[in-house]
Design an enzyme around this catalytic site. Structure first.
Site, PDB file in Angstrom:
ATOM      1  N   ASP A  87      -5.308 -14.279  11.731  1.00  0.00           N
ATOM      2  CA  ASP A  87      -4.874 -13.162  11.618  1.00  0.00           C
ATOM      3  C   ASP A  87      -4.346 -12.240  12.696  1.00  0.00           C
ATOM      4  O   ASP A  87      -3.441 -11.288  13.143  1.00  0.00           O
ATOM      5  CB  ASP A  87      -5.511 -12.261  10.849  1.00  0.00           C
ATOM      6  CG  ASP A  87      -4.481 -11.095  10.127  1.00  0.00           C
ATOM      7  OD1 ASP A  87      -3.558 -11.243  10.077  1.00  0.00           O
ATOM      8  OD2 ASP A  87      -5.032 -10.088   9.965  1.00  0.00           O
ATOM      9  N   GLN A 132      -9.060  -7.688   5.811  1.00  0.00           N
ATOM     10  CA  GLN A 132      -8.176  -6.558   5.135  1.00  0.00           C
ATOM     11  C   GLN A 132      -8.287  -5.246   6.359  1.00  0.00           C
ATOM     12  O   GLN A 132      -9.202  -5.306   5.727  1.00  0.00           O
ATOM     13  CB  GLN A 132      -7.878  -6.398   3.744  1.00  0.00           C
ATOM     14  CG  GLN A 132      -6.421  -6.014   2.881  1.00  0.00           C
ATOM     15  CD  GLN A 132      -5.181  -6.572   3.442  1.00  0.00           C
ATOM     16  OE1 GLN A 132      -5.190  -7.441   3.359  1.00  0.00           O
ATOM     17  NE2 GLN A 132      -4.702  -5.703   4.237  1.00  0.00           N
ATOM     18  N   LYS A 179      -2.025 -12.615  -0.879  1.00  0.00           N
ATOM     19  CA  LYS A 179      -2.265 -13.994   0.122  1.00  0.00           C
ATOM     20  C   LYS A 179      -3.028 -14.703  -0.821  1.00  0.00           C
ATOM     21  O   LYS A 179      -2.519 -16.084  -0.439  1.00  0.00           O
ATOM     22  CB  LYS A 179      -2.717 -12.988   1.900  1.00  0.00           C
ATOM     23  CG  LYS A 179      -2.260 -11.496   2.003  1.00  0.00           C
ATOM     24  CD  LYS A 179      -3.007 -11.395   3.550  1.00  0.00           C
ATOM     25  CE  LYS A 179      -2.252 -10.360   3.862  1.00  0.00           C
ATOM     26  NZ  LYS A 179      -2.619  -9.476   4.289  1.00  0.00           N
TER      27      LYS A 179
END
Lengths: 282, 282
Positions: free
Chosen positions: B123, B100, B56
């Site tokens: 996200d 994450q 990413k």
């Protein structure tokens, strides 16, 4: 047609809940020196809304809850309504807040709902409550969806593994009831006005939840023999969303209209109000 | 078996999105005198997570986005992780935040997610973002669900009125993708580990979304001829949740693994990061 289904008596189940709420309300009042308080905000002159609010206030009074009524004029702006609700959110003597809908057209109802503090959202209308229902987090539930689940539980009707067809996808009824039943391990299908062959979906369901607000949209002949029918519709003339007598000749259990889902909705509202009060002082 | 389905080329579609993001990122940097910034929080040493974060960050760099990496030790407490995320939420030079997952077992991942300011939740993992997806309000979408919808749209595959079977009900994949497709007028069924006769549900679907993380759980023979298959599974050995070649012999369109849903996920993350940056200065 003969009614063969057993009636899911929401009035009887709600009376049991009301008894428990009254006891908790009395304990709360004794310990805190004030009753738990439900504030109701009513905007405008809709007669049905006035009736609903009166009904809820009367019930609150019977259970030993204080009810405070905030009446705003029909021409109230969104900003004024938001300010009124925000004041209740910040008022330490108010435990739960109910904004009666529908609001007049000029009012952004979502903005008004979002002014309710999540800890006081006993009607389960905020986005925080929606997320809590969808993600099984702590929070209040929309009253009718929770009432439907509680009524199934009261009759010990199994949910896990069952095929559920929810007809309707509103923010405070169809979507949350489907999410609550999904959390209980049902396989849930959401149907709505754009669904092709609604009858086929209904016919496959072990549990049908009618939550669409269109009189007798769900035909009795669609009901799978032995299915459970939960009718959250309440249309003029005491008509539900399900064609009652035809459905009752096929279903194993069915809610009447009125006296089925409706009383459960008020029971959950009252219960969540006393829960909100208890949580605020704990 | 012969592959007859057309491949839904997520890599190609994502390249187009990357091109648009790069242009917007350049405009943002020129106007603001700083690049849009994605902060990534990684807790512990999970090698797969490190790989994802690196991937990413590399992509962000290629598109002209700044990426800031916050690495926390494996023994980080929930409070420490929350504090780190909250600092990024309050940091005016950070536009988007990605935590994450999975986090180490001692960390309450939900609490850490909730420390992300909704305006930086690129996200789509907070409860506010979940509610926004469920209620069609403004907010960021979970990246994989949004990527799936965007891939369908890129191939102009109709969604309204279609029967969708979502297999999986996780908070950031199964539930939100079903809610997004419901908002697009699909008739959506949520299946999961407690579903009875999964194959029958899959066999009725016009669009199958596999979002369960179990290799080849969805048998090719279950796929209705002509159905569209979206495989969000990514299991060891580049195996999806769908038995690919058997499914591809029946489906009309199918996503490969890898190269289908995966690249779309990153494309949506990058796009939402530049959107967050633009909104913050507008």
């Amino acid at each position: 047609m003969a009614t063969t289904a057993q009636i899911l008596d929401g009035a009887a189940v709600s009376r049991k809940i009301f008894g428990e709420v009254a006891e908790r309300a009395a304990n709360f009042a004794a310990a805190q020196g004030r009753p738990a308080c439900l504030a109701t905000v009513l905007i405008g002159d809709d007669p049905a809304s006035h009736t609903y609010v009166r009904m809820k206030q009367r019930r609150a009074g019977q259970l030993g809850l204080e009810s405070r009524r905030v009446q705003l004029p029909a021409e109230t702006t969104t900003a004024e309504a938001v300010a009124a609700v925000r004041a209740l959110s910040e008022d330490d003597t108010v435990d739960g807040i109910l904004v009666q809908h529908p609001a007049p057209a000029q009012v952004d109802e979502i903005a008004v709902f979002e002014a309710i503090a999540p800890g006081k959202d006993v009607d389960g209308v905020t986005m925080a409550s929606f997320a809590a229902m969808g993600l099984s987090a702590e929070g209040f539930h929309s009253c009718t969806p929770e009432g439907i689940v509680r009524l199934l539980d009261a009759y010990q009707l199994p949910i896990a593994g069952k095929r559920v067809c929810v007809v309707g996808r509103s923010a405070i009824l169809g979507k949350p009831v489907g999410l609550l039943l999904l959390a209980r391990d049902a396989t849930v299908t959401f149907c709505h006005s754009r669904t092709v062959d609604l009858g086929a979906h209904v016919a496959e369901a072990d549990i049908v939840v009618a939550a669409v607000g269109r009189p007798e949209l769900i035909r009795g002949a669609w009901i799978k023999p032995g299915a459970v029918v939960m009718d959250a519709g309440y249309n003029p003339g005491n008509v539900g969303d399900v064609e009652f007598s035809a459905a009752a000749s096929r279903a194993s259990y069915i809610t009447p209209v009125p006296g089925g889902v409706g009383p459960m909705t008020i029971a959950v509202l009252m219960e969540q109000t006393v829960t909100a009060a208890e949580r605020r002082v704990s």
